[in-house]
Design a protein around this motif. Structure first.
Motif, PDB file in Angstrom:
ATOM      1  N   ALA A  51      20.962  37.268  22.680  1.00  0.00           N
ATOM      2  CA  ALA A  51      21.127  36.780  21.160  1.00  0.00           C
ATOM      3  C   ALA A  51      22.351  35.890  20.903  1.00  0.00           C
ATOM      4  O   ALA A  51      22.541  35.720  19.650  1.00  0.00           O
ATOM      5  CB  ALA A  51      21.248  38.012  20.362  1.00  0.00           C
ATOM      6  N   ARG A  52      23.062  35.709  21.841  1.00  0.00           N
ATOM      7  CA  ARG A  52      24.259  34.662  21.753  1.00  0.00           C
ATOM      8  C   ARG A  52      23.984  33.097  22.110  1.00  0.00           C
ATOM      9  O   ARG A  52      23.038  32.979  22.953  1.00  0.00           O
ATOM     10  CB  ARG A  52      25.334  35.179  22.748  1.00  0.00           C
ATOM     11  N   ASN A  78      28.538  32.884  24.157  1.00  0.00           N
ATOM     12  CA  ASN A  78      28.500  33.710  25.275  1.00  0.00           C
ATOM     13  C   ASN A  78      29.659  33.346  26.211  1.00  0.00           C
ATOM     14  O   ASN A  78      30.460  34.150  26.728  1.00  0.00           O
ATOM     15  CB  ASN A  78      27.320  33.276  26.394  1.00  0.00           C
ATOM     16  N   ALA A  79      30.349  31.956  25.802  1.00  0.00           N
ATOM     17  CA  ALA A  79      31.721  31.399  26.488  1.00  0.00           C
ATOM     18  C   ALA A  79      32.779  32.254  26.084  1.00  0.00           C
ATOM     19  O   ALA A  79      33.608  32.494  26.934  1.00  0.00           O
ATOM     20  CB  ALA A  79      31.729  29.858  26.511  1.00  0.00           C
ATOM     21  N   ARG A 114      37.010  36.165  26.446  1.00  0.00           N
ATOM     22  CA  ARG A 114      37.724  37.182  25.815  1.00  0.00           C
ATOM     23  C   ARG A 114      37.707  38.296  26.784  1.00  0.00           C
ATOM     24  O   ARG A 114      38.669  39.174  27.210  1.00  0.00           O
ATOM     25  CB  ARG A 114      37.002  37.805  24.628  1.00  0.00           C
ATOM     26  N   LEU A 115      36.781  39.093  27.243  1.00  0.00           N
ATOM     27  CA  LEU A 115      36.381  40.082  28.002  1.00  0.00           C
ATOM     28  C   LEU A 115      37.166  39.934  29.395  1.00  0.00           C
ATOM     29  O   LEU A 115      37.765  41.186  29.838  1.00  0.00           O
ATOM     30  CB  LEU A 115      35.083  40.202  28.549  1.00  0.00           C
ATOM     31  N   ALA A 116      37.293  38.743  29.854  1.00  0.00           N
ATOM     32  CA  ALA A 116      37.873  38.401  31.233  1.00  0.00           C
ATOM     33  C   ALA A 116      39.187  38.698  30.964  1.00  0.00           C
ATOM     34  O   ALA A 116      40.173  39.242  31.804  1.00  0.00           O
ATOM     35  CB  ALA A 116      37.737  37.151  31.980  1.00  0.00           C
ATOM     36  N   ASN A 117      39.817  38.221  29.973  1.00  0.00           N
ATOM     37  CA  ASN A 117      41.408  38.371  29.561  1.00  0.00           C
ATOM     38  C   ASN A 117      41.661  39.808  29.309  1.00  0.00           C
ATOM     39  O   ASN A 117      42.850  40.343  29.823  1.00  0.00           O
ATOM     40  CB  ASN A 117      41.639  37.507  28.381  1.00  0.00           C
ATOM     41  N   ALA A 118      40.571  40.488  28.536  1.00  0.00           N
ATOM     42  CA  ALA A 118      41.144  41.936  28.460  1.00  0.00           C
ATOM     43  C   ALA A 118      41.226  42.671  29.880  1.00  0.00           C
ATOM     44  O   ALA A 118      42.035  43.690  30.108  1.00  0.00           O
ATOM     45  CB  ALA A 118      40.151  42.487  27.432  1.00  0.00           C
ATOM     46  N   ALA A 119      40.308  42.493  30.574  1.00  0.00           N
ATOM     47  CA  ALA A 119      40.184  43.094  31.950  1.00  0.00           C
ATOM     48  C   ALA A 119      41.209  42.784  32.675  1.00  0.00           C
ATOM     49  O   ALA A 119      42.049  43.634  33.349  1.00  0.00           O
ATOM     50  CB  ALA A 119      38.960  42.746  32.600  1.00  0.00           C
ATOM     51  N   ARG A 120      41.899  41.610  32.556  1.00  0.00           N
ATOM     52  CA  ARG A 120      42.891  41.094  33.486  1.00  0.00           C
ATOM     53  C   ARG A 120      44.310  41.788  32.847  1.00  0.00           C
ATOM     54  O   ARG A 120      45.394  41.985  33.871  1.00  0.00           O
ATOM     55  CB  ARG A 120      43.136  39.624  33.844  1.00  0.00           C
ATOM     56  N   ASN A 121      44.400  41.907  31.677  1.00  0.00           N
ATOM     57  CA  ASN A 121      45.575  42.405  30.936  1.00  0.00           C
ATOM     58  C   ASN A 121      45.403  44.003  30.878  1.00  0.00           C
ATOM     59  O   ASN A 121      46.549  44.500  30.213  1.00  0.00           O
ATOM     60  CB  ASN A 121      45.499  41.693  29.743  1.00  0.00           C
ATOM     61  N   GLY A 122      44.514  44.620  31.522  1.00  0.00           N
ATOM     62  CA  GLY A 122      44.311  46.072  31.230  1.00  0.00           C
ATOM     63  C   GLY A 122      43.861  46.497  29.914  1.00  0.00           C
ATOM     64  O   GLY A 122      44.296  47.734  29.566  1.00  0.00           O
ATOM     65  N   LYS A 123      43.372  45.719  28.952  1.00  0.00           N
ATOM     66  CA  LYS A 123      42.991  46.231  27.684  1.00  0.00           C
ATOM     67  C   LYS A 123      41.527  46.331  27.417  1.00  0.00           C
ATOM     68  O   LYS A 123      41.123  46.549  26.086  1.00  0.00           O
ATOM     69  CB  LYS A 123      43.659  45.014  26.733  1.00  0.00           C
ATOM     70  N   ALA A 124      40.760  46.139  28.591  1.00  0.00           N
ATOM     71  CA  ALA A 124      39.299  46.460  28.194  1.00  0.00           C
ATOM     72  C   ALA A 124      39.211  47.761  27.937  1.00  0.00           C
ATOM     73  O   ALA A 124      39.639  48.670  28.714  1.00  0.00           O
ATOM     74  CB  ALA A 124      38.554  45.888  29.248  1.00  0.00           C
ATOM     75  N   PHE A 162      26.496  28.835  30.974  1.00  0.00           N
ATOM     76  CA  PHE A 162      25.176  28.004  31.246  1.00  0.00           C
ATOM     77  C   PHE A 162      24.216  28.949  32.454  1.00  0.00           C
ATOM     78  O   PHE A 162      22.926  29.312  32.165  1.00  0.00           O
ATOM     79  CB  PHE A 162      25.344  26.721  31.994  1.00  0.00           C
ATOM     80  N   LEU A 163      25.051  29.666  33.158  1.00  0.00           N
ATOM     81  CA  LEU A 163      24.330  30.706  34.086  1.00  0.00           C
ATOM     82  C   LEU A 163      23.798  31.667  33.322  1.00  0.00           C
ATOM     83  O   LEU A 163      22.641  32.186  33.594  1.00  0.00           O
ATOM     84  CB  LEU A 163      25.228  30.862  35.240  1.00  0.00           C
ATOM     85  N   VAL A 164      24.867  32.272  32.435  1.00  0.00           N
ATOM     86  CA  VAL A 164      24.090  33.473  31.728  1.00  0.00           C
ATOM     87  C   VAL A 164      22.844  33.005  30.813  1.00  0.00           C
ATOM     88  O   VAL A 164      21.939  33.768  30.779  1.00  0.00           O
ATOM     89  CB  VAL A 164      25.190  33.926  30.527  1.00  0.00           C
ATOM     90  N   ARG A 165      22.869  32.101  30.319  1.00  0.00           N
ATOM     91  CA  ARG A 165      21.763  31.450  29.374  1.00  0.00           C
ATOM     92  C   ARG A 165      20.640  31.207  30.584  1.00  0.00           C
ATOM     93  O   ARG A 165      19.326  31.736  30.092  1.00  0.00           O
ATOM     94  CB  ARG A 165      21.997  29.832  28.964  1.00  0.00           C
TER      95      ARG A 165
END
Length: 423
Positions: free
Chosen positions: A308-309, A314-315, A320-330, A254-257
Motif C-alpha cells: 500500500a506504499r 517505502n524508501a 527510518r527503520l534501518a536507522n532505528a535498528a542501528r541506533n537501538g531504537k526499533a 524498487f526491489l520491494v515494489r
C-alpha cells in the motif's frame, strides 16, 4: 534501614523467562531512582530495568547470560526505612530499548559488565593500546576502519566497555590523527593473545534463530542474474528530478515494489509455515523484513503493508527503520511480523550468497552487488550493469519450479522497470 527487593518483571506477551544481558551496577554501588540497573533480553527486544528507589546495592540475583524466570529476585537494594523485603513489583516504568546488548562480554574485561550507566565520556579520539590488544568493535566498524586506513587499536571507543563505534572513527579522522604515527614495526609484532567472548544477549538470539532455521527448514537456494542498467538509469533520473524534495532513492525500494507485484502471481511465497501444526498461512499483506546490520548484530525491521506504499514511502520507511535498528531504537513491533525478507550486503554483496530463512517465513530474497560487465545485447557487445539475486526457499513448502518462476518474474519487472507501475 530496610531491603528493597526487585524481581524480574513481567515483560508481557506471555514471556515466562528472560535472559539477563548486562549489569550496570555492582554490589556496593549507590543508586538513585530511575537509574538503569540491568538490561534483560526477550526474544525480540532489549529492556532496561530501572531502579524505583534510592539506595545501596547489596546483592545481585544472576550473572550476564543467565536465563531467569519472571518473578525471580533480580537485585536487592538497601534503603532508608522498612523496604519491601517480602517482594517488589516490577518497576512501574520499564523502558524498552529494543537494541541488542550494548557490549559483548569479554572474559578478560571484568569491569565492563559492572560499569554503571551513563558510561564515562570519551576523552579523545586516540588511545594507545598494546600491539596485541584487540579493541571491541563490530565487523562493520572493522571494515569501515580498514577502508579508511585506520588502525583500530589507536582509536578510543566511546561505546560500553570501550567499544569502538562508527562515530569514533569519524572523530579520529576529524582530529587529524594519522596511522603513520604508529610504529611500523608494531604491525609485524608477534602475537600470542587470545580472546573469549560470551555468546549472550542479541548474539545468542541470532545464533539460536540461525541454528533453528537451518535445522528445521529444508533450504534450497536459487541464483539469477539480472540486468539492472535500465532501473539504475531510472533511479538516477528520479533522484535528479525529485531527490531534493522527496528524498534519494536506493535500489531497495524498487526491489520491494518488484516483490509486491510478483507476489500477486506467487502468493505461496508470502507465507508462514507452522511446522508443528502443519499449516501454511498465506497473507495478503506484504510485510517486508529488511535485514539490517548493526553494531551489535543482524536485525530485521519490518516495512509493514509495503503493498500500500508508494516508491518514496517505502524508501522513507526503509531508511527510518534501518536507522532505528542501528541506533537501538526499533520497537519490538518494528522487529517482528514480517512475511518475506529482503537481505542485502550493499557494496559487500559479493557475487553469490545463500541467505538463511527467517522462520516461519518460506522465502528470502538476497541482493548481491552491482558490477559492470560486457554483455551481448542484440548481437553487440555492450557494457551493462549486472546484479545477482541469491534467494533461499523452504523446500517443504515451495517447489523448485515455483521458486525459479518467482525470481524470473522479479527479473522481468526489474529489467523492464515501467512494468513495476503498470496496473
Amino acid at each position: 534501614m530496610g531491603t528493597h527487593v526487585i524481581k524480574m518483571p513481567d515483560i508481557g506477551e506471555g514471556i515466562a523467562e528472560v535472559e539477563l544481558s548486562q549489569w550496570h551496577v555492582k554490589v556496593g554501588d549507590l543508586v538513585v531512582e530511575d537509574q538503569v540497573l540491568a538490561d534483560v533480553m526477550t526474544d525480540k527486544a532489549m529492556v532496561d530495568i530501572p531502579s524505583p528507589v534510592h539506595g545501596k546495592v547489596i546483592a545481585l540475583g544472576g550473572q550476564p547470560g543467565e536465563v531467569m524466570a519472571v518473578g525471580s529476585v533480580l537485585i536487592s537494594i538497601e534503603v532508608e526505612g522498612a523496604g519491601n523485603l517480602k517482594e517488589s513489583a516490577a518497576p512501574a516504568a520499564v523502558k524498552e530499548a529494543p537494541a541488542a546488548p550494548k557490549v559483548e562480554t569479554v572474559v578478560e574485561s571484568k569491569s565492563a559488565a559492572a560499569a554503571p550507566r551513563p558510561a564515562a565520556v570519551c576523552q579523545g579520539p586516540m588511545v594507545a593500546r598494546e600491539a596485541d590488544e584487540r579493541p571491541l568493535a563490530s565487523p562493520a566498524v572493522r571494515k569501515h576502519a580498514l577502508d579508511l586506513g585506520i588502525q583500530l587499536r589507536l582509536v578510543r571507543g566511546s561505546g560500553p566497555a570501550g567499544r569502538v563505534l562508527h562515530d569514533d572513527l569519524e572523530a579520529y579522522l576529524a582530529q587529524g590523527q594519522s596511522n603513520a604515527s604508529a610504529p611500523v614495526a608494531a604491525a609485524y609484532a608477534q602475537r600470542n593473545d587470545e580472546e573469549q567472548i560470551q555468546v549472550i544477549g542479541m548474539r545468542r538470539k541470532i545464533a539460536q534463530r540461525m541454528q533453528d532455521a537451518t535445522q528445521r527448514a529444508a533450504h534450497f537456494s536459487y541464483v539469477e542474474e539480472i540486468d539492472v542498467t535500465a532501473i539504475e538509469e531510472l533511479r538516477a533520473h528520479l533522484n535528479e528530478k525529485h531527490g531534493a524534495s522527496r528524498g534519494k532513492l536506493t535500489l531497495l525500494p524498487f526491489l520491494v515494489r518488484a516483490l509486491v507485484v510478483a507476489l500477486r502471481d506467487f502468493p505461496q511465497m508470502n507465507a508462514r509455515y507452522d511446522d508443528e501444526d502443519q499449516v501454511i498461512t498465506r497473507l495478503g499483506a506484504v510485510h517486508v523484513g529488511v535485514a539490517t546490520q548493526s553494531d551489535v548484530g543482524l536485525m530485521v525491521p519490518v516495512v509493514r503493508h509495503a503493498e500500500a506504499r508508494s516508491l518514496w514511502d517505502n524508501a522513507a520507511e526503509i531508511s527510518r527503520l534501518a536507522n532505528a535498528a542501528r541506533n537501538g531504537k526499533a520497537s519490538r513491533d518494528e522487529l517482528s511480523g514480517s512475511t518475506i525478507t529482503l537481505t542485502s550486503l550493499g557494496a559487500l554483496g559479493g557475487i553469490v550468497s545463500t541467505p538463511v530463512l527467517n522462520l516461519p517465513e518460506v522465502a528470502i530474497v538476497g541482493v548481491n552487488k552491482i558490477v559492470e560487465r560486457p554483455m551481448v545485447v542484440k548481437g553487440q557487445v555492450v557494457i551493462r550493469k549486472m546484479m545477482n539475486l541469491s534467494s533461499s526457499f523452504d523446500h517443504r513448502v515451495v517447489d523448485g519450479m515455483d521458486a525459479a518462476l518467482f525470481i524470473q518474474a522479479i527479473r522481468g519487472l526489474i529489467e523492464q522497470p515501467a512494468t513495476l507501475f503498470v496496473e
